[in-house]
Design a protein around this motif. Structure first.
Motif, PDB file in Angstrom:
ATOM      1  N   ILE A   1       0.851  -1.184   0.000  1.00  0.00           N
ATOM      2  CA  ILE A   1       0.000   0.000   0.000  1.00  0.00           C
ATOM      3  C   ILE A   1       0.891   1.240   0.000  1.00  0.00           C
ATOM      4  CG2 ILE A   1      -1.776   1.307   1.243  1.00  0.00           C
ATOM      5  CD1 ILE A   1      -2.603  -1.318   2.579  1.00  0.00           C
ATOM      6  N   VAL A   2       0.594   2.193  -0.878  1.00  0.00           N
ATOM      7  CA  VAL A   2       1.320   3.459  -0.906  1.00  0.00           C
ATOM      8  C   VAL A   2       0.406   4.549  -0.366  1.00  0.00           C
ATOM      9  CG1 VAL A   2       2.405   5.227  -2.353  1.00  0.00           C
ATOM     10  CG2 VAL A   2       2.792   2.795  -2.842  1.00  0.00           C
ATOM     11  N   LEU A   3       0.830   5.192   0.718  1.00  0.00           N
ATOM     12  CA  LEU A   3       0.117   6.342   1.279  1.00  0.00           C
ATOM     13  C   LEU A   3       0.853   7.597   0.855  1.00  0.00           C
ATOM     14  CD1 LEU A   3      -1.873   7.854   3.136  1.00  0.00           C
ATOM     15  CD2 LEU A   3      -0.347   7.312   5.053  1.00  0.00           C
ATOM     16  N   ALA A   4       0.249   8.386  -0.036  1.00  0.00           N
ATOM     17  CA  ALA A   4       0.844   9.647  -0.468  1.00  0.00           C
ATOM     18  C   ALA A   4       0.529  10.708   0.580  1.00  0.00           C
ATOM     19  CB  ALA A   4       0.302  10.053  -1.835  1.00  0.00           C
ATOM     20  N   ALA A   5       1.547  11.167   1.289  1.00  0.00           N
ATOM     21  CA  ALA A   5       1.359  12.059   2.439  1.00  0.00           C
ATOM     22  C   ALA A   5       1.822  13.467   2.113  1.00  0.00           C
ATOM     23  CB  ALA A   5       2.131  11.522   3.637  1.00  0.00           C
ATOM     24  N   ASP A   6       0.989  14.446   2.456  1.00  0.00           N
ATOM     25  CA  ASP A   6       1.375  15.843   2.257  1.00  0.00           C
ATOM     26  C   ASP A   6       1.867  16.487   3.544  1.00  0.00           C
ATOM     27  OD1 ASP A   6      -0.979  16.030   3.668  1.00  0.00           O
ATOM     28  OD2 ASP A   6      -2.031  17.234   2.165  1.00  0.00           O
ATOM     29  N   PHE A   7       1.692  15.786   4.673  1.00  0.00           N
ATOM     30  CA  PHE A   7       2.138  16.236   5.990  1.00  0.00           C
ATOM     31  C   PHE A   7       1.403  17.457   6.511  1.00  0.00           C
ATOM     32  CE2 PHE A   7       6.389  14.088   4.981  1.00  0.00           C
ATOM     33  CZ  PHE A   7       5.914  12.877   5.449  1.00  0.00           C
ATOM     34  N   ASN A   8       0.239  17.744   5.940  1.00  0.00           N
ATOM     35  CA  ASN A   8      -0.651  18.702   6.594  1.00  0.00           C
ATOM     36  C   ASN A   8      -1.249  18.006   7.812  1.00  0.00           C
ATOM     37  OD1 ASN A   8      -0.721  21.130   4.875  1.00  0.00           O
ATOM     38  ND2 ASN A   8      -1.503  19.712   3.335  1.00  0.00           N
ATOM     39  N   GLU A   9      -1.405  18.737   8.887  1.00  0.00           N
ATOM     40  CA  GLU A   9      -1.996  18.137  10.075  1.00  0.00           C
ATOM     41  C   GLU A   9      -3.437  17.721   9.783  1.00  0.00           C
ATOM     42  OE1 GLU A   9      -0.834  19.297  14.241  1.00  0.00           O
ATOM     43  OE2 GLU A   9      -0.488  21.195  13.206  1.00  0.00           O
ATOM     44  N   VAL A  10      -3.800  16.563  10.271  1.00  0.00           N
ATOM     45  CA  VAL A  10      -5.147  16.029  10.090  1.00  0.00           C
ATOM     46  C   VAL A  10      -5.998  16.416  11.288  1.00  0.00           C
ATOM     47  CG1 VAL A  10      -6.498  13.902   9.922  1.00  0.00           C
ATOM     48  CG2 VAL A  10      -4.353  14.117   8.664  1.00  0.00           C
ATOM     49  N   THR A  11      -7.158  16.990  11.027  1.00  0.00           N
ATOM     50  CA  THR A  11      -8.020  17.425  12.127  1.00  0.00           C
ATOM     51  C   THR A  11      -8.783  16.269  12.741  1.00  0.00           C
ATOM     52  OG1 THR A  11      -9.797  17.947  10.556  1.00  0.00           O
ATOM     53  CG2 THR A  11      -8.287  19.728  11.138  1.00  0.00           C
TER      54      THR A  11
ATOM     55  N   GLN B   1      12.255  22.225   4.208  1.00  0.00           N
ATOM     56  CA  GLN B   1      11.542  22.652   5.409  1.00  0.00           C
ATOM     57  C   GLN B   1      11.802  21.652   6.524  1.00  0.00           C
ATOM     58  OE1 GLN B   1       7.427  22.997   4.297  1.00  0.00           O
ATOM     59  NE2 GLN B   1       7.714  24.946   3.284  1.00  0.00           N
ATOM     60  N   PRO B   2      11.844  22.143   7.774  1.00  0.00           N
ATOM     61  CA  PRO B   2      12.019  21.218   8.890  1.00  0.00           C
ATOM     62  C   PRO B   2      10.805  20.304   9.018  1.00  0.00           C
ATOM     63  CG  PRO B   2      11.417  23.412   9.676  1.00  0.00           C
ATOM     64  CD  PRO B   2      11.677  23.548   8.206  1.00  0.00           C
ATOM     65  N   ASP B   3      10.979  19.228   9.780  1.00  0.00           N
ATOM     66  CA  ASP B   3       9.860  18.304   9.990  1.00  0.00           C
ATOM     67  C   ASP B   3       8.651  19.052  10.531  1.00  0.00           C
ATOM     68  OD1 ASP B   3      11.425  16.302   9.118  1.00  0.00           O
ATOM     69  OD2 ASP B   3      11.800  15.398  11.081  1.00  0.00           O
ATOM     70  N   SER B   4       7.500  18.784   9.921  1.00  0.00           N
ATOM     71  CA  SER B   4       6.279  19.484  10.292  1.00  0.00           C
ATOM     72  C   SER B   4       5.540  18.730  11.382  1.00  0.00           C
ATOM     73  CB  SER B   4       5.375  19.618   9.071  1.00  0.00           C
ATOM     74  OG  SER B   4       4.928  18.335   8.656  1.00  0.00           O
ATOM     75  N   PRO B   5       4.647  19.429  12.119  1.00  0.00           N
ATOM     76  CA  PRO B   5       3.810  18.726  13.099  1.00  0.00           C
ATOM     77  C   PRO B   5       2.983  17.625  12.444  1.00  0.00           C
ATOM     78  CG  PRO B   5       3.696  21.105  13.438  1.00  0.00           C
ATOM     79  CD  PRO B   5       4.438  20.881  12.149  1.00  0.00           C
ATOM     80  N   GLY B   6       2.596  17.836  11.197  1.00  0.00           N
ATOM     81  CA  GLY B   6       1.808  16.830  10.493  1.00  0.00           C
ATOM     82  C   GLY B   6       2.576  15.536  10.286  1.00  0.00           C
ATOM     83  N   LYS B   7       3.880  15.642  10.036  1.00  0.00           N
ATOM     84  CA  LYS B   7       4.701  14.450   9.851  1.00  0.00           C
ATOM     85  C   LYS B   7       4.791  13.657  11.148  1.00  0.00           C
ATOM     86  CE  LYS B   7       9.234  12.908   8.217  1.00  0.00           C
ATOM     87  NZ  LYS B   7      10.547  13.324   7.661  1.00  0.00           N
TER      88      LYS B   7
END
Length: 263
Positions: free
Chosen positions: A141-151, A183-189
């Motif tokens: 399974i490939v999860l394409a992640a944008d690293f936006n925080e998920v609500t 960019q540094p690691d995001s909270p979403g990551k």
């Protein structure tokens, strides 16, 4: 994943989606709910409020029979529990109402013209099945992640259930566009890592001119049977693709595409 809703229109694409859904139902011991939504033509006398159905339009009896044929085919072929409905109304609104009525866990459908509007409207995960796709055991399974925080992190529950049940390898893919700054690691990551820590997964970042290109190149060089993306709020894929190619992955993907709804 016990209740799977499948919108149908008796096309080849709808049959591919219903057969894929039936294969999933066998694995998860679930039930299939078919729904065909149609609009009965209405004649209106100009200048009055009088209206009535036009003769020769779609009839309830005819559509009930067509749905029953699909029910019997899936039951006989896959040995799963199937129910079905032929309903008059707006396609998107009627499907959304039925999702709530039966408490559907997943919607499986083809990649036709109404796919994007349904994804925008509903909060239930949607699995889009290309017309020429057939079910094969899902091992990658490939999860394409944008690293936006998920609500709503509960949107990942279906993915966790899916990966755990079939013991699939999850590959988390982040595409960095060539002109984007580091960019540094995001909270979403970090949030995604916390959610996926319950299962084994691998992370990979690739660079490409566009996100679509990056995903396509990765899938070509890495075996995968399922692509997963998160639709944030009502923007659907805008945060991943931008506004120009919002619908391109829906119509052009060769892999089944699972859309998790962050709404």
């Amino acid at each position: 994943m016990k209740k799977i809703l499948v919108p149908i229109d008796f096309s080849r694409g709808a049959r591919a989606a219903s057969e894929y859904a039936a294969s999933l139902a066998r694995i998860f011991m679930g039930e299939i709910y078919l729904v065909y939504v149609f609009t009965e033509p209405i004649a209106v006398i100009e200048g009055t409020a009088v209206a009535w159905p036009v003769k020769g339009g779609e009839s309830q009896e005819k559509n009930d029979a067509l749905v029953e044929n699909e029910i019997n085919y899936l039951k006989d072929t896959y040995g799963v529990n199937v129910e079905g409905y032929a309903l008059i109304g707006s396609r998107t609104d009627t499907i959304n109402d039925l999702i709530n009525e039966i408490s559907a866990d997943l919607v499986v459908m083809g990649t036709g013209n109404t796919a994007l509007s349904i994804i925008r409207k509903i909060k239930t995960p949607v699995l889009l099945v290309p017309e020429n796709a057939s079910f094969v055991p899902v091992k990658h399974i490939v999860l394409a992640a944008d690293f936006n925080e998920v609500t709503n992190i509960e949107c990942f529950n279906l993915l966790l259930e899916f990966a755990g049940k079939i013991d699939a390898m999850l590959q988390v893919l982040h595409v960095k566009r060539q002109h984007d700054e580091d960019q540094p690691d995001s909270p979403g990551k970090q949030q995604l890592h916390d959610v996926l820590s319950k299962i084994t997964y691998w992370y990979q970042e690739v660079e490409a001119e566009s996100v679509e290109q990056g995903i396509g190149n990765f899938i070509e060089s890495h075996p995968a049977e399922l692509l997963v993306m998160v639709a944030h709020s009502h923007n659907v894929f805008e945060r991943i693709f931008g506004t120009v190619h919002t619908s391109s992955m829906i119509y052009e993907t060769k892999l089944p595409l699972l859309v998790l709804e962050d709404k």
